[in-house]
Motif scaffolding. Structure first.
Motif, short mmCIF file in Angstrom:
data_model
loop_
_atom_site.label_atom_id
_atom_site.label_comp_id
_atom_site.label_asym_id
_atom_site.label_seq_id
_atom_site.Cartn_x
_atom_site.Cartn_y
_atom_site.Cartn_z
N ASP A 4 0.84 -1.18 0.00
CA ASP A 4 0.00 0.00 0.00
C ASP A 4 0.89 1.24 0.00
OD1 ASP A 4 -1.70 2.17 0.78
OD2 ASP A 4 -3.11 0.73 1.62
N HIS A 9 1.64 -1.12 4.07
CA HIS A 9 1.05 -2.39 4.48
C HIS A 9 1.05 -3.36 3.31
CE1 HIS A 9 -1.42 -1.00 8.21
NE2 HIS A 9 -0.21 -0.44 8.17
N ARG A 11 -0.59 -6.14 1.16
CA ARG A 11 -1.97 -6.50 0.84
C ARG A 11 -2.00 -7.62 -0.19
NH1 ARG A 11 -6.02 -3.15 2.37
NH2 ARG A 11 -5.40 -1.22 3.36
N THR A 13 -4.79 -9.27 -2.97
CA THR A 13 -6.07 -9.14 -3.65
C THR A 13 -6.37 -10.50 -4.26
OG1 THR A 13 -5.63 -6.82 -4.12
CG2 THR A 13 -7.34 -7.88 -5.43
N THR A 23 -9.84 -7.78 -0.95
CA THR A 23 -8.46 -7.50 -0.56
C THR A 23 -8.33 -7.65 0.94
OG1 THR A 23 -6.62 -5.95 -0.75
CG2 THR A 23 -8.79 -4.99 -0.36
N SER A 24 -7.18 -8.11 1.38
CA SER A 24 -6.89 -8.24 2.81
C SER A 24 -5.59 -7.54 3.12
CB SER A 24 -6.77 -9.72 3.20
OG SER A 24 -8.00 -10.36 3.14
N ASP A 25 -5.55 -6.89 4.26
CA ASP A 25 -4.37 -6.20 4.74
C ASP A 25 -3.60 -7.18 5.63
OD1 ASP A 25 -2.56 -4.67 6.28
OD2 ASP A 25 -3.83 -2.89 6.11
N THR A 27 -0.70 -6.86 6.91
CA THR A 27 -0.02 -6.18 8.02
C THR A 27 -0.96 -6.13 9.22
OG1 THR A 27 1.36 -4.92 6.51
CG2 THR A 27 1.13 -4.04 8.73
N ASN A 28 -2.21 -5.76 9.01
CA ASN A 28 -3.18 -5.71 10.11
C ASN A 28 -3.63 -7.11 10.52
OD1 ASN A 28 -3.26 -2.94 10.42
ND2 ASN A 28 -4.98 -2.67 9.06
N ASP A 29 -3.92 -7.97 9.55
CA ASP A 29 -4.53 -9.26 9.84
C ASP A 29 -3.56 -10.32 10.35
OD1 ASP A 29 -6.80 -8.01 8.91
OD2 ASP A 29 -6.80 -9.03 6.97
#
Length: 86
Positions: A4, A9, A11, A13, A23-25, A27-29
């Protein structure tokens, strides 16, 4: 896989078989560290998806992976395998 541009981050897709694009992050997940944009991915013979990224804070190579029978995980290859800082 993409980094990103706004926050570094990692990601992913993807399009599930019976679903819409998403899409999933990671870094967060999953906890994949913020990357400097250097990202590469490999699909292994066993179906494991491996994503390699370079951490923007320390230049360490990070491996984030999804085995066919498990959940996402991430590891710092400098600590785990002695991979040199990039």
């Amino acid at each position: 896989m993409t980094a990103d541009a706004a926050n570094g981050h990692l990601r992913i897709t993807y399009k599930p078989v019976n679903g819409s694009w998403a899409t999933s992050d990671l870094t967060n997940d999953v906890g994949t560290p913020v990357t400097d944009g250097n990202v590469s991915s490999v699909l292994g013979n066993d179906g494991t998806l491996s994503v390699y990224s370079r951490g923007s804070a320390n230049g360490h190579l990070h491996l984030t992976y999804l085995p066919t029978t498990g959940t996402w995980a991430t590891t710092d290859m400098a600590y785990q395998a002695g991979t040199p800082t990039l």
